[in-house]
Motif scaffolding. Structure first.
Motif, short mmCIF file in Angstrom:
data_model
loop_
_atom_site.label_atom_id
_atom_site.label_comp_id
_atom_site.label_asym_id
_atom_site.label_seq_id
_atom_site.Cartn_x
_atom_site.Cartn_y
_atom_site.Cartn_z
N LEU A 1 60.73 -51.77 -63.90
CA LEU A 1 60.37 -50.65 -64.30
C LEU A 1 59.50 -49.75 -62.97
O LEU A 1 59.41 -48.26 -63.02
CB LEU A 1 60.02 -50.13 -65.66
CG LEU A 1 61.76 -50.63 -66.57
CD1 LEU A 1 61.26 -49.89 -67.87
CD2 LEU A 1 62.47 -49.81 -66.53
N SER A 2 58.32 -50.51 -62.85
CA SER A 2 57.11 -49.73 -62.24
C SER A 2 56.90 -50.52 -60.95
O SER A 2 56.58 -51.29 -61.02
CB SER A 2 56.38 -49.19 -63.17
OG SER A 2 55.59 -49.93 -63.37
N TRP A 3 55.80 -50.00 -60.18
CA TRP A 3 54.96 -50.73 -59.25
C TRP A 3 54.11 -50.23 -59.07
O TRP A 3 53.61 -49.01 -58.93
CB TRP A 3 55.74 -51.13 -57.30
CG TRP A 3 55.14 -51.45 -56.24
CD1 TRP A 3 55.44 -52.66 -55.73
CD2 TRP A 3 54.20 -50.91 -55.28
NE1 TRP A 3 54.34 -53.37 -54.55
CE2 TRP A 3 53.76 -52.02 -54.07
CE3 TRP A 3 53.99 -49.81 -55.46
CZ2 TRP A 3 52.89 -52.46 -53.67
CZ3 TRP A 3 52.88 -49.69 -54.62
CH2 TRP A 3 52.53 -50.38 -53.94
N ALA A 4 52.71 -51.41 -58.56
CA ALA A 4 51.29 -50.18 -58.27
C ALA A 4 50.39 -50.68 -57.54
O ALA A 4 50.79 -52.07 -57.73
CB ALA A 4 50.79 -50.28 -59.66
N ASN A 5 50.07 -49.84 -56.44
CA ASN A 5 49.09 -50.67 -55.37
C ASN A 5 47.97 -52.21 -55.80
O ASN A 5 46.69 -51.30 -57.04
CB ASN A 5 48.19 -49.65 -54.00
CG ASN A 5 47.16 -49.09 -55.12
OD1 ASN A 5 47.54 -48.70 -56.30
ND2 ASN A 5 46.71 -48.27 -54.56
N SER A 6 47.22 -52.54 -55.69
CA SER A 6 46.29 -53.52 -55.93
C SER A 6 45.28 -53.20 -54.85
O SER A 6 44.13 -53.93 -55.01
CB SER A 6 46.33 -55.30 -55.97
OG SER A 6 47.15 -55.21 -54.72
#
Length: 385
Positions: free
Chosen positions: A91-96
């Protein structure tokens, strides 16, 4: 018989037209009516498409409703992908990977909707380009072993942060074992952390100043700085000026007593001031030239600075007649050469020096001044109080 047959036929005819039964050839509207169509996927990006001056510490998040992400790519200006992760539920993607100042990033995201149809979002955003970045340093440095009175200093040598609270929030101390302590701003350009009491011997310390991207109000943090160091054995030096001696305590036990000549008792300006100081630096040969007092080309061995007010521990064989007998120096603690060498060899930067018996107190304007403040006063000097 004829009458009986007629009655049966009449009853049978009535039951075939029972109320509520569907007429032949017609469907039940409750069981076979039409249903609403499934919704399409909606992809949302944060920062939004064409966003400007995005803080580099702001997370990049791509999310979807009424569907599942199938692909997310975020690229820097050189076309290199920014590292990130999609959640297990897709449902979501986030930068690392953190963002850089003054760069334009592009993103492309794809999803499959609940309606079983693909959806796509493309766009770009630009990060803030600071007019000024402010560097920081940390002391002690990696790998050092220091005394139990050593404070931790985060210094901003080029410019003082306007927003001290923002800077202090980015500072983290980890210790083994756990030690109670607090940050305090000892000057506009420097925040120090000291324990409530002397460090326990053997403590391991890790400093993390995550200052990159922090908005100070007058500039942004240039880079993160870190340090890992250790606390050595517990050694405390004590000078009660009327005694004309310096005593060395190791783990609470008296291990050495050295005769001394301290600051002149008759002149408060030349006393060795009262207060808890630390050994700040060590020089095999120190330059004590001071034209204001008629000293030119004066060199003394085994010199250890204990304040920026002018006080040192050092040898002074020229004053041998008064060592152990009278206080005649201009504020320093004079020792015989052999004693000064022995003390020099067994002392660490950060060892406390406790001075008592003088007519005056060390001014708190002198660095390093951390132990001159009460704990209540010290904690009140935090920007997060």
């Amino acid at each position: 018989m004829a009458l009986l047959l007629a009655s049966v036929l009449a009853i049978t005819g009535c039951s075939g037209e029972n109320e509520g039964a569907a007429p032949a050839g017609k469907a039940d509207s409750k069981s076979n009516g039409s249903t609403a169509s499934a919704p399409a996927a909606k992809i949302v990006a944060d920062p939004a498409v064409d966003a400007k001056d995005v803080p580099v510490l702001q997370p990049v998040k791509i999310s979807v409703s009424d569907g599942k992400l199938t692909e997310v790519v975020v690229n820097d200006p050189e076309g290199k992908p920014v590292a990130g992760d999609t959640t297990a539920d897709k449902l979501s993607w986030a930068n690392s990977q953190r963002l850089d100042y003054g760069k334009t990033y592009t993103y492309a995201a794809k999803a499959m909707g609940a309606d079983n149809k693909p959806a796509e979002l493309k766009g770009s955003f630009s990060t803030v380009k600071p007019a000024k970045t402010i560097r920081a340093t940390v002391n002690p440095a990696d790998g050092q072993t220091v005394g139990v009175g050593m404070p931790i200093s985060v210094n901003f040598p080029d410019d003082a942060p306007k927003d001290r609270a923002a800077a202090e929030k980015a500072l983290k101390i980890e210790t083994t074992p756990q030690v109670e302590g607090s940050w305090a701003w000892v000057s506009a350009n420097k925040a120090d952390w000291r324990p409530k009491e002397y460090w326990p011997a053997g403590t391991k310390v890790k400093v993390s100043a995550s200052l990159y991207g922090v908005n100070y109000g007058n500039g942004y943090g240039r880079a993160d700085v870190t340090s890992e160091f250790s606390i050595g054995r517990k050694q405390v030096l004590k000078v009660n000026t009327p005694d004309h001696s310096l005593k060395v305590y190791r783990n609470g036990a008296l291990t050495a007593t050295y005769p001394s000549s301290n600051g002149k008792d008759s002149n408060p300006d030349l006393n060795t001031p009262n207060g808890t100081l630390i050994v700040m630096s060590k020089e095999p040969v120190g330059d004590f030239s001071n034209p204001a007092y008629g000293y030119t080309n004066v060199k003394k061995k085994w010199a250890m600075r204990i304040s920026n007010h002018g006080e040192y521990l050092h040898e002074n064989e020229e004053n041998a007649a008064n060592i152990g007998k009278a206080n005649t120096s201009h504020g320093c603690v004079n020792l015989f050469e052999k004693d000064a060498k022995a003390l020099f060899d067994t002392t660490l930067i950060g060892d406390p020096v406790e001075v008592t018996g003088s007519k005056v107190a060390m001014p708190t304007t002198s660095e390093v001044n951390d132990w001159l403040f009460s704990w209540e006063k010290w904690t009140g000097m935090s920007a997060l109080k």
